[in-house]
Structure formats: structure tokens, C-alpha cells
Design a protein around this motif. Structure first.
Motif: not given
Length: 341
Positions: A75-81, A104-109, A284-290
Motif C-alpha cells: 500500500n505504498e504511495s511513494n513510487a520511488l520507494v 496494491p491492496t487496502p490496509t487496516g479494517g 533518490v528524492l533526497a538527492r533531487m531536492l534543493t
């Protein structure tokens, strides 16, 4: 059926002819049977290499009763991860003749257990990699065990119901962030947590707040996000417009930290001159930011590769002790500095 197992124009019969053995013997070598003598196995493997022969997963499945498919539920919304995780899984499945099916699947109840079980029935995968926060779902591990499907979970804690879990020490990593900011001289520190319903958010918050308290320092502000960019923007705006404003903000993932950087830029707050920002993921996001983001680096691809190797060993009935330890490392970058005078 065996003669129909092909790789391009090369058939299993071609391999048998070159090796001087029966098709049945080649099939046994391909299926890693212990009934083949080492010398014969070597001859067959040389023939396989010489002909560049590789049986399809579907054909092998017909002969062994396996699908040669590995599922990953998330259920990961971060495509880079997710991309990094999939690459790690695929490195291992690819070398061992399996294919990857991502679900992809829902989570919780809200039906996640039923959703995963339906996926299992529909796909007939040989095993599952279960990513957080799906792995946090109460009862999921037991349901998979009852279904007879080998599963390997990834989580920030040892989750109930799963026999095999790869735990990343996120509480300790968040404590490292607190000690790092304190070491730079910060005392006006704020925190943006992930959703309190998931283990990772609770672990990161606990580690960070506890380490601050041990040093005699408390948070001057806190907001809960959902690991998404918009929640990072909203939380960042709330924290940066309070009085006094923090000189450092730790966001529980890089995406929310990116939201903080956007707000700081809009408010004319210099990073890191007036504000230090730290994230968690270190991809990679951490390196892409300024400026480039100081963050806890989590080796998603490496974690996924090791978990997949262990899962395949279980599926192939050759489990080995799982001794891989996740190393979460604080990686300083351009977004942090001592507080302003």
C-alpha cells in the motif's frame, strides 16, 4: 509436454541430444532434483550453457506444479520507494527463474485480508513479500499461514502472525536524528510524524522524542501527517508560522520533508541558514531536492533482495539462517546546519 519446453528455437530435446542423456534427465536438472548424479548434472548444465537454453516459467510450472511467481502486496504511495523495492526483489527472482507479480491492496479494517487472499487464489503465486503498512494488518500473517502460502514480511517491528519478518530498526534511527540535531546545537525542534495507525510512524516518533527527552530537550511543536506531500506542506506551514518558530524540523519521511522545504521557500525561510530539515528514507528524492536533504538512508532494494532470497529458499525447501541486518544510516546533506545565532 517436456519436449515443448523451449527457449527460442532451442528445445529441451536439443539439450538432451547434446548432453547425451534423456529428456527426463534434463528436466530433473532444470527442476533441481537430487536424483541426478553430479557428473551427469555437470554435463547437462554445460549443454544448457552452450545452447543458451532457458525454460519458461510457465513450462517449468506445468512440470513441477509450481507457478514460479512471487507476489508482493503493498500500500505504498511513494513510487520511488516502490520502484527500489521492486528492483531488489527482481534481482533475486530473475537470477532464480521466478517472475514478480505486484498487487496494491487496502490496509487496516477495510478488507485487506480478504483482498490479499483473493489475490492469492487468482494468481497462484508460490510465495509473498508483504510490505508495510500491509504487514501491520492484524490477522494477516495467520491468514496466510492457514492458506499454506510462504510469506516474508518487512516491518519496523516483529509483527504477530508472521514467522519470517525483516525488521528495520527505525526507532534507533530516529533517535540518531535527535542526537544529530542536538549535536548541531538545535533546541527549538519540531516533528512531523507519519499516521499514528502504522508501526513505522509510532517507532520513529518514539525514538526521536525519547532521545530528545534524554538530553533534556522537548519538542516545541508537532504535527501528524500521512506520509504524503500535501500533509507535509500543511504541517510545515503550521509549524513554521508559530511563534517561536523551530530552527529544525524532522519529518518522518522524505516526501513530507519536501513539503516543508516548499513551505520554507514560500515564506522566505532560508534552509539551512534559518531552518534545518531532516527526512527519513534517503532515496533518490533526497538527492533531487534543493537543497539536498539530510535523511536516514534505508536500503530498500537491498532489504527486498535479502527478504526475497530467504523466501525462495523456503519455497524450495532449503531454508538457511536469516542473518541479514538492516543498516539505517543518517546521511548529512545540504539541508542541515547549526542554528542561526
Amino acid at each position: 509436454m517436456a519436449a515443448g519446453i523451449t527457449s527460442g528455437s532451442v528445445t529441451i530435446a536439443d539439450v538432451a541430444e547434446l548432453a547425451g542423456v534423456s529428456i527426463r534427465t534434463v528436466s530433473r536438472v532444470l527442476n533441481q532434483s537430487t536424483k541426478v548424479k553430479p557428473a551427469t548434472r555437470e554435463v547437462v548444465e554445460r549443454a544448457i550453457d552452450a545452447l543458451s537454453f532457458s525454460p519458461s516459467a510457465r513450462a517449468r510450472g506445468l512440470s513441477t506444479g509450481k507457478s514460479y511467481l512471487i507476489g508482493v502486496v503493498h500500500n505504498e504511495s511513494n513510487a520511488l520507494v516502490l520502484d527500489a523495492i521492486q528492483r531488489g526483489i527482481a534481482r533475486e527472482t530473475g537470477t532464480r527463474g521466478y517472475e514478480l507479480v505486484v498487487h496494491p491492496t487496502p490496509t487496516g479494517g477495510d478488507g485487506s485480508i480478504e483482498n490479499v487472499l483473493y489475490f492469492l487464489r487468482r494468481s497462484s503465486v508460490d510465495g509473498l513479500i508483504v510490505l508495510p503498512p500491509v504487514s501491520d494488518t492484524p490477522g494477516l500473517g495467520a491468514a496466510l499461514r492457514n492458506a499454506g502460502v510462504p510469506a516474508f514480511a518487512i516491518s519496523s517491528v516483529a509483527v504477530a502472525g508472521f514467522t519470517e519478518v525483516l525488521v528495520s530498526p527505525e526507532r534507533e534511527a530516529a533517535a540518531d536524528v535527535a542526537r544529530y540535531l542536538l549535536g548541531l546545537g538545535h533546541r527549538r525542534i519540531a516533528f512531523i510524524s507519519g499516521p499514528s495507525s502504522v508501526h513505522s510512524a509510532r517507532e520513529r516518533r518514539s525514538g526521536f522524542v525519547t532521545a530528545l527527552a534524554e538530553a533534556g530537550c522537548g519538542l516545541i511543536g508537532e504535527a501528524e501527517g500521512d506520509y504524503g506531500f500535501d500533509s507535509g506542506v500543511e504541517a510545515g506551514r503550521r509549524l513554521l508560522t508559530r511563534d517561536p518558530a523551530p530552527t529544525a524540523i524532522f519529518a518522518a519521511n522524505d516526501v513530507m520533508a519536501a513539503g516543508v522545504l516548499k513551505v520554507a521557500s514560500g515564506l522566505g525561510i532560508a534552509v539551512p541558514g534559518a531552518l534545518s530539515v531532516v527526512g527519513f528514507d534517503g532515496g533518490v528524492l533526497a538527492r533531487m531536492l534543493t537543497p539536498a536533504l539530510t535523511s536516514i538512508h534505508r536500503p530498500y532494494d537491498e532489504m527486498a533482495e535479502h527478504a526475497t532470497a530467504a523466501l525462495l529458499d523456503i519455497i524450495e525447501h532449503k531454508p538457511r539462517p536469516f542473518d541479514y541486518k538492516v543498516n539505517l544510516e543518517l546521511t548529512p546533506a545540504e539541508s542541515t546546519a547549526p542554528p542561526p545565532e
